[in-house]
Design an enzyme around this catalytic site. Structure first.
Site, PDB file in Angstrom:
ATOM      1  N   THR A  35      24.320  -4.749  19.679  1.00 54.50           N
ATOM      2  CA  THR A  35      23.907  -5.979  18.987  1.00 54.50           C
ATOM      3  C   THR A  35      23.773  -7.156  19.952  1.00 54.50           C
ATOM      4  OG1 THR A  35      26.229  -6.438  18.452  1.00 54.50           O
ATOM      5  CG2 THR A  35      24.947  -5.341  16.756  1.00 54.50           C
ATOM      6  N   ASP A  49      30.686   1.640  26.347  1.00 52.13           N
ATOM      7  CA  ASP A  49      31.083   1.664  24.946  1.00 52.13           C
ATOM      8  C   ASP A  49      32.604   1.790  24.853  1.00 52.13           C
ATOM      9  OD1 ASP A  49      31.428   2.168  22.277  1.00 52.13           O
ATOM     10  OD2 ASP A  49      29.616   3.390  22.125  1.00 52.13           O
ATOM     11  N   SER A  75      31.032  -7.008  12.962  1.00 52.16           N
ATOM     12  CA  SER A  75      31.580  -8.258  12.412  1.00 52.16           C
ATOM     13  C   SER A  75      30.859  -8.797  11.176  1.00 52.16           C
ATOM     14  CB  SER A  75      31.566  -9.326  13.504  1.00 52.16           C
ATOM     15  OG  SER A  75      30.244  -9.563  13.910  1.00 52.16           O
ATOM     16  N   TYR A 139      35.982  -5.390   6.986  1.00 49.72           N
ATOM     17  CA  TYR A 139      35.924  -6.117   8.257  1.00 49.72           C
ATOM     18  C   TYR A 139      37.263  -6.818   8.505  1.00 49.72           C
ATOM     19  CZ  TYR A 139      35.003 -10.066  11.342  1.00 49.72           C
ATOM     20  OH  TYR A 139      35.092 -10.996  12.334  1.00 49.72           O
ATOM     21  N   LYS A 143      40.268  -6.093  11.440  1.00 51.83           N
ATOM     22  CA  LYS A 143      40.774  -7.115  12.369  1.00 51.83           C
ATOM     23  C   LYS A 143      42.286  -7.304  12.190  1.00 51.83           C
ATOM     24  CE  LYS A 143      37.101  -8.660  14.638  1.00 51.83           C
ATOM     25  NZ  LYS A 143      37.007  -8.979  16.061  1.00 51.83           N
ATOM     26  N   ASN A 168      34.120 -20.357  10.737  1.00 56.50           N
ATOM     27  CA  ASN A 168      32.712 -19.978  10.878  1.00 56.50           C
ATOM     28  C   ASN A 168      32.098 -20.519  12.168  1.00 56.50           C
ATOM     29  OD1 ASN A 168      33.269 -19.417   7.998  1.00 56.50           O
ATOM     30  ND2 ASN A 168      31.101 -18.876   8.022  1.00 56.50           N
TER      31      ASN A 168
END
Ligand code: UDP
Length: 325
Positions: A35, A49, A75, A139, A143, A168
């Site tokens: 990404t 990776d 994410s 998600y 975490k 955010n």
């Protein structure tokens, strides 16, 4: 310091790498580029990776980092609801392999990018760090598992960690050619700017009947460069022998989706048509940080996170890219 930055080709990681360089550090980016963008990385890029243990072990053996900043992760809340297996596998396996490599090479300091999504639906706002952590999506679950791993590894093996719970992240560093580039884009501010520039017909407002003043979700938007400064301060704290900590990174001020839309209209001068849509699964109504602990522990204060500055920087980045395309 030589700092291994996992996920350094991503949105936040690429900004932090640039800031590390500005402060005289030597970052080494480890990223699988699924990404992220190689052209956003301003330092050595090791393509690898984290789910491949031998690849991260080889990177440690070759580059000998003294500390780690761990961004690499899947994410997206809604994707995690649809495909939890991928979130648990990639996020947890990646963290396990990274911590093994740190252990094998005697690296004891890590700054970890965690999230406000670990709190779930808050019972108290602004949310303090000791608020119960009950995520409402995979998600956030993934975490939170990593936060717990870091704490256990700290007790058992002496690992020291700075867990940074982002609210955010938004904004850009247009002078550096850095900004938010997700494919597909799912985040509110870049999507509004795509509508402002005519690349999309209209914006979507996910949910109009939340229990908030205008019925839309409230979030605490923090400029990516302010986030980056907190990472530098956290690294310095750990390098000075400071103890492990978990901190919110936010401003303490929340804005509803409609308020962000109004600010984007103001900054861009564009109409930005918007339509009401069903709420997105897994989105809590309100996430606003209690932001004083990061101030007290790291001396960190956001300096460019007012909503207009955030949107203006993102808009500048968006326009420069659109002109080049
Ligand atoms: N949102 C929205 N329309 C969009 C994208 C996001 O209304 O096209 C809302 C979303 O429901 C959330 C807020 O905007 O309340 C911020 O979402 P974003 O995806 O930017 O970040 P998140 O909070 O998921 O990390």
């Amino acid at each position: 310091m030589r700092i291994l930055v996992t996920g350094g080709a991503g949105y936040i990681g690429s900004h932090v790498i640039w800031q590390l360089l500005e402060h005289g550090h030597t970052p080494i980016c480890f990223d699988n580029l699924t990404t992220g963008h190689a052209d956003a990385v301003r330092c050595l890029l090791v393509e690898g990776d984290l789910c491949r243990r031998e690849q991260i072990l080889a990177a440690f053996a070759e580059h000998r980092p003294e500390a780690v900043i761990h961004f690499a992760a899947r994410s997206l809340v809604s994707e995690s609801v649809r495909d939890p297996r991928r979130y648990f596998r990639d996020n947890l396996l990646g963290a396990l392999n990274l911590l093994d490599a740190m252990e094998a090479h005697g690296v004891r300091s890590i700054v970890f990018s965690s999230t406000a999504a670990t709190y779930g639906v808050p019972s108290k706002v602004p949310i303090p760090e000791d608020h119960p952590q009950i995520p409402v999506n995979p998600y956030g679950d993934s975490k939170l598992c990593i936060e717990r791993m870091l704490i256990s590894y700290g007790r058992a093996y002496g690992l020291r960690s700075a867990i940074l719970r982002y609210f955010n992240a938004a904004g850009a560093a247009p002078e550096q050619g850095l900004g938010e580039r997700h494919h597909p884009e799912t985040h509110l501010i870049p999507l509004l700017l795509e509508v402002a520039s005519g690349a999309r017909p209209r914006a979507q407002i996910f949910g109009r009947d939340y229990a908030t003043a205008d019925g839309t979700c409230i979030r605490d938007y923090i400029h990516v460069l302010d986030l980056g400064e907190a990472h530098l301060a956290a690294l310095a704290h750990l390098a000075a022998g400071g103890e492990s900590l978990a901190l919110n990174l936010g401003t303490g001020t929340g804005y509803s989706v409609l308020e962000v839309l109004a600010a984007a209209r103001e900054v861009t001068g564009a109409e930005i048509p918007a339509e009401d849509c069903p709420a997105r699964e897994g989105d809590p109504p309100i996430l606003v940080a209690a932001a004083d602990r990061a101030r007290a522990r790291l001396g960190w204060t956001p300096t460019c996170s007012d909503l207009t500055s955030i949107i203006r920087s993102a808009w500048e980045f968006h326009r420069v890219r659109a002109e080049r395309a």
